[in-house]
Design a protein around this motif. Structure first.
Motif, PDB file in Angstrom:
ATOM      1  N   ASN A  22      65.876  65.435   4.559  1.00 47.08           N
ATOM      2  CA  ASN A  22      66.263  66.106   3.315  1.00 47.08           C
ATOM      3  C   ASN A  22      67.175  67.302   3.561  1.00 47.08           C
ATOM      4  O   ASN A  22      67.403  68.100   2.667  1.00 47.08           O
ATOM      5  CB  ASN A  22      65.009  66.568   2.565  1.00 47.08           C
ATOM      6  CG  ASN A  22      64.175  65.399   2.082  1.00 47.08           C
ATOM      7  OD1 ASN A  22      64.720  64.383   1.661  1.00 47.08           O
ATOM      8  ND2 ASN A  22      62.867  65.522   2.161  1.00 47.08           N
ATOM      9  N   ASN A  23      67.671  67.406   4.805  1.00 47.31           N
ATOM     10  CA  ASN A  23      68.595  68.474   5.179  1.00 47.31           C
ATOM     11  C   ASN A  23      67.960  69.855   5.082  1.00 47.31           C
ATOM     12  O   ASN A  23      68.637  70.839   4.822  1.00 47.31           O
ATOM     13  CB  ASN A  23      69.876  68.421   4.317  1.00 47.31           C
ATOM     14  CG  ASN A  23      71.068  69.008   5.051  1.00 47.31           C
ATOM     15  OD1 ASN A  23      71.081  69.078   6.277  1.00 47.31           O
ATOM     16  ND2 ASN A  23      72.064  69.437   4.310  1.00 47.31           N
ATOM     17  N   HIS A  24      66.647  69.936   5.261  1.00 48.90           N
ATOM     18  CA  HIS A  24      65.935  71.215   5.248  1.00 48.90           C
ATOM     19  C   HIS A  24      65.911  71.771   6.668  1.00 48.90           C
ATOM     20  O   HIS A  24      64.890  71.752   7.345  1.00 48.90           O
ATOM     21  CB  HIS A  24      64.519  71.048   4.705  1.00 48.90           C
ATOM     22  CG  HIS A  24      64.481  70.573   3.293  1.00 48.90           C
ATOM     23  ND1 HIS A  24      63.395  69.918   2.753  1.00 48.90           N
ATOM     24  CD2 HIS A  24      65.395  70.648   2.300  1.00 48.90           C
ATOM     25  CE1 HIS A  24      63.652  69.607   1.484  1.00 48.90           C
ATOM     26  NE2 HIS A  24      64.859  70.040   1.202  1.00 48.90           N
ATOM     27  N   GLU A  25      67.043  72.268   7.114  1.00 46.50           N
ATOM     28  CA  GLU A  25      67.159  72.770   8.475  1.00 46.50           C
ATOM     29  C   GLU A  25      66.519  74.153   8.593  1.00 46.50           C
ATOM     30  O   GLU A  25      66.505  74.927   7.638  1.00 46.50           O
ATOM     31  CB  GLU A  25      68.621  72.858   8.883  1.00 46.50           C
ATOM     32  CG  GLU A  25      69.364  71.532   8.844  1.00 46.50           C
ATOM     33  CD  GLU A  25      70.845  71.697   9.129  1.00 46.50           C
ATOM     34  OE1 GLU A  25      71.303  72.855   9.241  1.00 46.50           O
ATOM     35  OE2 GLU A  25      71.545  70.685   9.241  1.00 46.50           O
ATOM     36  N   LYS A  54      67.887  76.958   5.871  1.00 43.80           N
ATOM     37  CA  LYS A  54      69.114  76.641   5.157  1.00 43.80           C
ATOM     38  C   LYS A  54      68.895  76.788   3.656  1.00 43.80           C
ATOM     39  O   LYS A  54      67.856  76.388   3.117  1.00 43.80           O
ATOM     40  CB  LYS A  54      69.573  75.215   5.481  1.00 43.80           C
ATOM     41  CG  LYS A  54      70.960  74.887   4.950  1.00 43.80           C
ATOM     42  CD  LYS A  54      71.412  73.516   5.427  1.00 43.80           C
ATOM     43  CE  LYS A  54      72.799  73.187   4.891  1.00 43.80           C
ATOM     44  NZ  LYS A  54      73.259  71.851   5.328  1.00 43.80           N
ATOM     45  N   ASN A  55      69.886  77.344   2.959  1.00 41.16           N
ATOM     46  CA  ASN A  55      69.690  77.743   1.562  1.00 41.16           C
ATOM     47  C   ASN A  55      69.786  76.609   0.544  1.00 41.16           C
ATOM     48  O   ASN A  55      69.979  76.859  -0.639  1.00 41.16           O
ATOM     49  CB  ASN A  55      70.686  78.842   1.184  1.00 41.16           C
ATOM     50  CG  ASN A  55      72.135  78.358   1.183  1.00 41.16           C
ATOM     51  OD1 ASN A  55      72.425  77.270   1.663  1.00 41.16           O
ATOM     52  ND2 ASN A  55      73.025  79.167   0.636  1.00 41.16           N
ATOM     53  N   ASN A  56      69.634  75.368   0.990  1.00 42.52           N
ATOM     54  CA  ASN A  56      69.611  74.267   0.007  1.00 42.52           C
ATOM     55  C   ASN A  56      68.200  74.023  -0.520  1.00 42.52           C
ATOM     56  O   ASN A  56      67.967  73.078  -1.259  1.00 42.52           O
ATOM     57  CB  ASN A  56      70.175  72.985   0.625  1.00 42.52           C
ATOM     58  CG  ASN A  56      69.364  72.504   1.811  1.00 42.52           C
ATOM     59  OD1 ASN A  56      68.534  73.235   2.339  1.00 42.52           O
ATOM     60  ND2 ASN A  56      69.608  71.280   2.225  1.00 42.52           N
ATOM     61  N   ILE A  57      67.264  74.891  -0.148  1.00 40.91           N
ATOM     62  CA  ILE A  57      65.910  74.847  -0.669  1.00 40.91           C
ATOM     63  C   ILE A  57      65.451  76.294  -0.844  1.00 40.91           C
ATOM     64  O   ILE A  57      65.799  77.160  -0.034  1.00 40.91           O
ATOM     65  CB  ILE A  57      64.956  74.075   0.273  1.00 40.91           C
ATOM     66  CG1 ILE A  57      63.559  73.965  -0.334  1.00 40.91           C
ATOM     67  CG2 ILE A  57      64.902  74.710   1.642  1.00 40.91           C
ATOM     68  CD1 ILE A  57      62.609  73.096   0.478  1.00 40.91           C
ATOM     69  N   SER A  58      64.698  76.583  -1.904  1.00 45.08           N
ATOM     70  CA  SER A  58      64.240  77.944  -2.127  1.00 45.08           C
ATOM     71  C   SER A  58      63.149  78.283  -1.112  1.00 45.08           C
ATOM     72  O   SER A  58      62.493  77.396  -0.555  1.00 45.08           O
ATOM     73  CB  SER A  58      63.705  78.113  -3.551  1.00 45.08           C
ATOM     74  OG  SER A  58      62.470  77.430  -3.711  1.00 45.08           O
ATOM     75  N   SER A  72      66.771  83.169   4.035  1.00 46.39           N
ATOM     76  CA  SER A  72      67.620  82.057   3.631  1.00 46.39           C
ATOM     77  C   SER A  72      69.032  82.313   4.143  1.00 46.39           C
ATOM     78  O   SER A  72      69.570  83.419   3.996  1.00 46.39           O
ATOM     79  CB  SER A  72      67.630  81.926   2.104  1.00 46.39           C
ATOM     80  OG  SER A  72      68.428  80.842   1.694  1.00 46.39           O
ATOM     81  N   THR A 122      73.173  80.568   4.987  1.00 38.99           N
ATOM     82  CA  THR A 122      74.150  79.601   4.499  1.00 38.99           C
ATOM     83  C   THR A 122      74.675  78.690   5.603  1.00 38.99           C
ATOM     84  O   THR A 122      75.458  77.782   5.337  1.00 38.99           O
ATOM     85  CB  THR A 122      75.345  80.325   3.863  1.00 38.99           C
ATOM     86  OG1 THR A 122      75.940  81.202   4.834  1.00 38.99           O
ATOM     87  CG2 THR A 122      74.899  81.159   2.666  1.00 38.99           C
ATOM     88  N   SER A 180      74.891  75.884   8.735  1.00 42.49           N
ATOM     89  CA  SER A 180      74.427  74.517   8.986  1.00 42.49           C
ATOM     90  C   SER A 180      74.445  74.244  10.478  1.00 42.49           C
ATOM     91  O   SER A 180      75.346  74.682  11.188  1.00 42.49           O
ATOM     92  CB  SER A 180      75.318  73.496   8.274  1.00 42.49           C
ATOM     93  OG  SER A 180      75.232  73.618   6.870  1.00 42.49           O
TER      94      SER A 180
END
Length: 278
Positions: free
Chosen positions: A62-65, A114-118, A136, A138, A140
């Protein structure tokens, strides 16, 4: 084409420290800060800490790095220059600078997510303890390999080599990991949701032999230590004399409050065997 060249680049270093040659399990030469100066003697080995990179999730489905960082020293670490508090520690690979006046306590853990999840969603997803500080960012991480580095600011100086005078803030390497998605690095984390975990927190980190793949557990860092050194990390620890004479060891913990203890049993090669409870 007509000759042979052998050399290294190296950056800033704190006073009364030295760089020394270290050969990894891959046969690669690294010049890293040594535990102590050993002029004319065998190198003492890499200095590790006070902060280390303990876990890396770089290709989650889910790209939760995330990057997990731990303080393995016996004191709280200020992640800024006390004389110049605007100059803070930073993490290369995701281009993250820590905020001013931030410190990490003894044994403390930090997560860069990574800031694609709170942050709240991430905590709920992985059951991260409330005591863990999460930032958080930005940046990758590359799925095919990346260099992740913890930097500490050194004393600024004036650069007068150009027409204008500029203030330069040099940065020293505290820990660096150049992971890869190919052997001898563990290849499981490449797309299946597992993470890279550092096996021995106090051993050199930029070596694939000190890493393994496992289910991501951000904020929960195991301590892999020998029985000889265990009292250094766990003061309320006891092993019976009878246990040392047998293949079984009895371990006793004096808990400060009611609760239970779980231990992960590992083989001498770091392979997970099972979890036991007491």
């Amino acid at each position: 084409l007509s000759g042979y060249c052998h050399g290294f680049d190296f950056g800033e270093i704190e006073n009364w420290n030295s760089f020394g040659r270290y050969v990894t399990s891959e046969g690669k030469e690294h010049f890293v800060v040594q535990k102590e100066i050993t002029l004319g003697k065998e190198n003492a080995g890499p200095k590790v800490g006070p902060l280390i990179i303990s876990e890396i999730m770089y290709n989650q489905q889910n790209n939760h790095e995330y990057i997990e960082i731990k303080n393995i020293s016996n004191e709280a670490i200020r992640l800024y220059d006390p004389k110049n508090p605007q100059n803070t520690w930073r993490v290369g690979g995701v281009a993250f600078d820590f905020p001013e006046n931030f410190s990490i306590p003894i044994g403390g853990v930090i997560l860069l997510v990574k800031n694609n999840i709170s942050i709240n969603e991430f905590k709920n997803l992985y059951n991260v303890p409330d005591s863990i500080k999460i930032f958080s960012d930005t940046g990758s991480l590359s799925n095919s390999g990346e260099t992740v580095t913890i930097y500490k600011p050194a004393e600024p100086y004036l650069d007068t080599s150009e027409t204008s005078i500029d203030t330069i803030v040099p940065y020293m390497i505290i820990d660096r990991v150049r992971y890869n998605d190919k052997s001898p690095w563990p290849t499981d984390p490449d797309g299946n949701g597992t993470a890279l975990e550092r096996k021995a927190l106090g051993s050199y980190g930029n070596d694939p032999s000190n890493w393994r793949s496992k289910k991501g557990t951000p904020g929960i860092v195991p301590i892999h230590i020998s029985l000889k050194d265990i009292k250094k990390y766990i003061p309320h620890f006891y092993i019976s004399a009878e246990s040392l004479k047998s293949p079984f060891i009895s371990i006793y913990f004096n808990l400060e409050k009611n609760g239970s203890v779980s231990l992960d049993l590992l083989s001498t090669k770091g392979r997970y065997i099972k979890k036991v409870y007491g």
